[in-house]
Motif scaffolding. Structure first.
Motif, PDB file in Angstrom:
ATOM      1  N   SER A  90       0.710  89.381  57.731  1.00  0.00           N
ATOM      2  CA  SER A  90       1.274  88.347  56.849  1.00  0.00           C
ATOM      3  C   SER A  90       2.670  88.718  56.381  1.00  0.00           C
ATOM      4  CB  SER A  90       0.361  88.120  55.646  1.00  0.00           C
ATOM      5  OG  SER A  90      -0.887  87.604  56.050  1.00  0.00           O
ATOM      6  N   ALA A  91       2.877  89.991  56.031  1.00  0.00           N
ATOM      7  CA  ALA A  91       4.200  90.437  55.584  1.00  0.00           C
ATOM      8  C   ALA A  91       5.243  90.239  56.682  1.00  0.00           C
ATOM      9  CB  ALA A  91       4.150  91.898  55.152  1.00  0.00           C
ATOM     10  N   GLY A  92       4.813  90.325  57.929  1.00  0.00           N
ATOM     11  CA  GLY A  92       5.727  90.110  59.044  1.00  0.00           C
ATOM     12  C   GLY A  92       6.324  88.713  59.061  1.00  0.00           C
ATOM     13  N   PHE A  93       5.627  87.749  58.460  1.00  0.00           N
ATOM     14  CA  PHE A  93       6.148  86.387  58.418  1.00  0.00           C
ATOM     15  C   PHE A  93       7.393  86.302  57.531  1.00  0.00           C
ATOM     16  CE2 PHE A  93       1.453  85.083  59.044  1.00  0.00           C
ATOM     17  CZ  PHE A  93       1.531  85.353  60.409  1.00  0.00           C
ATOM     18  N   ILE A  94       7.515  87.220  56.571  1.00  0.00           N
ATOM     19  CA  ILE A  94       8.734  87.293  55.757  1.00  0.00           C
ATOM     20  C   ILE A  94       9.913  87.658  56.666  1.00  0.00           C
ATOM     21  CG2 ILE A  94       9.903  88.528  53.888  1.00  0.00           C
ATOM     22  CD1 ILE A  94       7.029  88.944  52.660  1.00  0.00           C
ATOM     23  N   SER A  95       9.688  88.614  57.553  1.00  0.00           N
ATOM     24  CA  SER A  95      10.721  89.002  58.509  1.00  0.00           C
ATOM     25  C   SER A  95      11.121  87.821  59.393  1.00  0.00           C
ATOM     26  CB  SER A  95      10.220  90.165  59.373  1.00  0.00           C
ATOM     27  OG  SER A  95      11.193  90.566  60.297  1.00  0.00           O
ATOM     28  N   THR A  96      10.147  86.979  59.729  1.00  0.00           N
ATOM     29  CA  THR A  96      10.439  85.783  60.528  1.00  0.00           C
ATOM     30  C   THR A  96      11.435  84.884  59.807  1.00  0.00           C
ATOM     31  OG1 THR A  96       8.263  85.856  61.562  1.00  0.00           O
ATOM     32  CG2 THR A  96       9.419  83.736  61.617  1.00  0.00           C
ATOM     33  N   VAL A  97      11.227  84.697  58.505  1.00  0.00           N
ATOM     34  CA  VAL A  97      12.162  83.853  57.736  1.00  0.00           C
ATOM     35  C   VAL A  97      13.561  84.461  57.779  1.00  0.00           C
ATOM     36  CG1 VAL A  97      12.709  82.810  55.504  1.00  0.00           C
ATOM     37  CG2 VAL A  97      10.318  83.047  56.194  1.00  0.00           C
ATOM     38  N   PHE A  98      13.648  85.761  57.503  1.00  0.00           N
ATOM     39  CA  PHE A  98      14.967  86.403  57.495  1.00  0.00           C
ATOM     40  C   PHE A  98      15.653  86.301  58.853  1.00  0.00           C
ATOM     41  CE2 PHE A  98      13.471  89.334  53.890  1.00  0.00           C
ATOM     42  CZ  PHE A  98      14.072  88.549  52.926  1.00  0.00           C
ATOM     43  N   GLY A  99      14.943  86.580  59.919  1.00  0.00           N
ATOM     44  CA  GLY A  99      15.556  86.644  61.241  1.00  0.00           C
ATOM     45  C   GLY A  99      15.844  85.305  61.887  1.00  0.00           C
ATOM     46  N   THR A 100      15.190  84.228  61.382  1.00  0.00           N
ATOM     47  CA  THR A 100      15.351  82.941  62.052  1.00  0.00           C
ATOM     48  C   THR A 100      15.865  81.813  61.165  1.00  0.00           C
ATOM     49  OG1 THR A 100      13.067  82.194  61.642  1.00  0.00           O
ATOM     50  CG2 THR A 100      13.462  83.501  63.645  1.00  0.00           C
ATOM     51  N   LYS A 101      15.785  81.966  59.837  1.00  0.00           N
ATOM     52  CA  LYS A 101      16.141  80.851  58.956  1.00  0.00           C
ATOM     53  C   LYS A 101      17.154  81.205  57.879  1.00  0.00           C
ATOM     54  CE  LYS A 101      11.922  78.325  59.722  1.00  0.00           C
ATOM     55  NZ  LYS A 101      11.235  77.160  59.202  1.00  0.00           N
ATOM     56  N   LEU A 102      16.903  82.232  57.107  1.00  0.00           N
ATOM     57  CA  LEU A 102      17.789  82.613  56.009  1.00  0.00           C
ATOM     58  C   LEU A 102      17.737  84.119  55.829  1.00  0.00           C
ATOM     59  CD1 LEU A 102      19.642  81.687  53.621  1.00  0.00           C
ATOM     60  CD2 LEU A 102      17.586  81.636  52.204  1.00  0.00           C
ATOM     61  N   PRO A 103      18.790  84.821  56.127  1.00  0.00           N
ATOM     62  CA  PRO A 103      20.100  84.378  56.594  1.00  0.00           C
ATOM     63  C   PRO A 103      20.113  83.949  58.059  1.00  0.00           C
ATOM     64  CG  PRO A 103      20.251  86.522  55.507  1.00  0.00           C
ATOM     65  CD  PRO A 103      18.800  86.220  55.715  1.00  0.00           C
ATOM     66  N   GLY A 104      19.192  84.458  58.877  1.00  0.00           N
ATOM     67  CA  GLY A 104      19.159  84.107  60.290  1.00  0.00           C
ATOM     68  C   GLY A 104      19.579  85.271  61.174  1.00  0.00           C
ATOM     69  N   PRO A 105      19.793  85.000  62.466  1.00  0.00           N
ATOM     70  CA  PRO A 105      20.131  86.054  63.420  1.00  0.00           C
ATOM     71  C   PRO A 105      21.324  86.889  62.960  1.00  0.00           C
ATOM     72  CG  PRO A 105      19.693  83.994  64.564  1.00  0.00           C
ATOM     73  CD  PRO A 105      19.703  83.671  63.086  1.00  0.00           C
ATOM     74  N   GLY A 106      21.192  88.191  63.180  1.00  0.00           N
ATOM     75  CA  GLY A 106      22.273  89.113  62.831  1.00  0.00           C
ATOM     76  C   GLY A 106      22.044  89.866  61.535  1.00  0.00           C
ATOM     77  N   CYS A 107      21.120  89.390  60.697  1.00  0.00           N
ATOM     78  CA  CYS A 107      20.862  90.111  59.446  1.00  0.00           C
ATOM     79  C   CYS A 107      20.015  91.350  59.737  1.00  0.00           C
ATOM     80  CB  CYS A 107      20.184  89.217  58.411  1.00  0.00           C
ATOM     81  SG  CYS A 107      18.455  88.835  58.751  1.00  0.00           S
ATOM     82  N   ILE A 108      20.087  92.316  58.842  1.00  0.00           N
ATOM     83  CA  ILE A 108      19.365  93.577  59.005  1.00  0.00           C
ATOM     84  C   ILE A 108      18.584  93.869  57.727  1.00  0.00           C
ATOM     85  CG2 ILE A 108      19.589  96.077  59.387  1.00  0.00           C
ATOM     86  CD1 ILE A 108      20.431  94.399  61.817  1.00  0.00           C
ATOM     87  N   TYR A 109      17.280  94.090  57.885  1.00  0.00           N
ATOM     88  CA  TYR A 109      16.421  94.501  56.762  1.00  0.00           C
ATOM     89  C   TYR A 109      16.886  95.861  56.250  1.00  0.00           C
ATOM     90  CZ  TYR A 109      11.888  92.255  55.602  1.00  0.00           C
ATOM     91  OH  TYR A 109      10.878  91.500  55.084  1.00  0.00           O
ATOM     92  N   VAL A 110      17.063  96.008  54.959  1.00  0.00           N
ATOM     93  CA  VAL A 110      17.414  97.290  54.353  1.00  0.00           C
ATOM     94  C   VAL A 110      16.211  97.860  53.595  1.00  0.00           C
ATOM     95  CG1 VAL A 110      18.924  98.450  52.685  1.00  0.00           C
ATOM     96  CG2 VAL A 110      19.856  96.695  54.209  1.00  0.00           C
ATOM     97  N   SER A 111      15.517  96.997  52.831  1.00  0.00           N
ATOM     98  CA  SER A 111      14.330  97.460  52.109  1.00  0.00           C
ATOM     99  C   SER A 111      13.417  96.279  51.797  1.00  0.00           C
ATOM    100  CB  SER A 111      14.717  98.180  50.811  1.00  0.00           C
ATOM    101  OG  SER A 111      15.269  97.259  49.877  1.00  0.00           O
ATOM    102  N   GLN A 112      12.151  96.612  51.515  1.00  0.00           N
ATOM    103  CA  GLN A 112      11.156  95.600  51.164  1.00  0.00           C
ATOM    104  C   GLN A 112      10.090  96.252  50.297  1.00  0.00           C
ATOM    105  OE1 GLN A 112      10.450  92.013  52.465  1.00  0.00           O
ATOM    106  NE2 GLN A 112       9.355  92.301  50.546  1.00  0.00           N
ATOM    107  N   SER A 113       9.798  95.661  49.154  1.00  0.00           N
ATOM    108  CA  SER A 113       8.645  96.077  48.357  1.00  0.00           C
ATOM    109  C   SER A 113       7.583  94.999  48.506  1.00  0.00           C
ATOM    110  CB  SER A 113       9.015  96.253  46.880  1.00  0.00           C
ATOM    111  OG  SER A 113       9.316  94.992  46.294  1.00  0.00           O
ATOM    112  N   LEU A 114       6.320  95.399  48.518  1.00  0.00           N
ATOM    113  CA  LEU A 114       5.223  94.450  48.697  1.00  0.00           C
ATOM    114  C   LEU A 114       4.086  94.782  47.747  1.00  0.00           C
ATOM    115  CD1 LEU A 114       4.981  94.564  52.603  1.00  0.00           C
ATOM    116  CD2 LEU A 114       5.954  92.701  51.249  1.00  0.00           C
ATOM    117  N   LYS A 115       3.514  93.747  47.153  1.00  0.00           N
ATOM    118  CA  LYS A 115       2.270  93.868  46.396  1.00  0.00           C
ATOM    119  C   LYS A 115       1.282  92.906  47.030  1.00  0.00           C
ATOM    120  CE  LYS A 115       4.414  95.112  42.044  1.00  0.00           C
ATOM    121  NZ  LYS A 115       4.729  94.714  40.672  1.00  0.00           N
TER     122      LYS A 115
END
Length: 144
Positions: free
Chosen positions: A66-91
């Motif tokens: 499920s957390a991977g779906f957050i990565s989907t938003v970043f990589g495809t919608k906002l900001p989209g291609p070219g962005c790079i994950y730096v950190s993520q906290s999850l509860k």
């Protein structure tokens, strides 16, 4: 030289309050494939008989699926291609089961101009209930 760019949003385009979502219904196949790719063969995900003995009473999806779906938003919608994950906290707040539709939502809560970082509130929801809550930092390409 072409002016076409796969980048949806440059750093300069992103403002506090911007948001995007992605929704996916979790299937048996998703769980099996995620288990194979990740190596996480915890029987709470794969074995109904075992899962019935847990506090969840039935199989649940991997939290990181499920957390991977957050990565989907970043990589495809906002900001989209070219962005790079730096950190993520999850509860992890509630389980996701086969057949649940998970909606991942990200919302910009700030920027760090000198590093071209955008800060996001991240959530995954099932039927409006938050199942994952967190924050992320994403590096976003600049126009300059």
């Amino acid at each position: 030289m072409t002016t076409d760019s796969p980048i949806l949003f440059y750093f300069e385009d992103i403002a506090e309050g911007m948001s995007a979502t992605y929704a996916k219904t979790v299937t048996e196949t998703d769980i099996i494939l995620f288990s194979g790719v990740s190596g996480d063969t915890n029987p709470v995900h794969l074995n109904e008989e075992f899962a019935e003995t847990t506090l969840f009473k039935s199989r649940i999806a991997h939290g990181m699926l499920s957390a991977g779906f957050i990565s989907t938003v970043f990589g495809t919608k906002l900001p989209g291609p070219g962005c790079i994950y730096v950190s993520q906290s999850l509860k992890f707040k509630a389980p996701v089961r086969i057949g649940d539709t998970v909606t991942a939502r990200v919302e910009c809560i700030g920027t760090v101009p000198e590093k071209k970082f955008c800060l996001f509130r991240t959530q995954c929801l099932v039927k409006g209930k938050v199942v994952i809550d967190g924050e992320a930092t994403v590096m976003v390409p600049s126009r300059g």
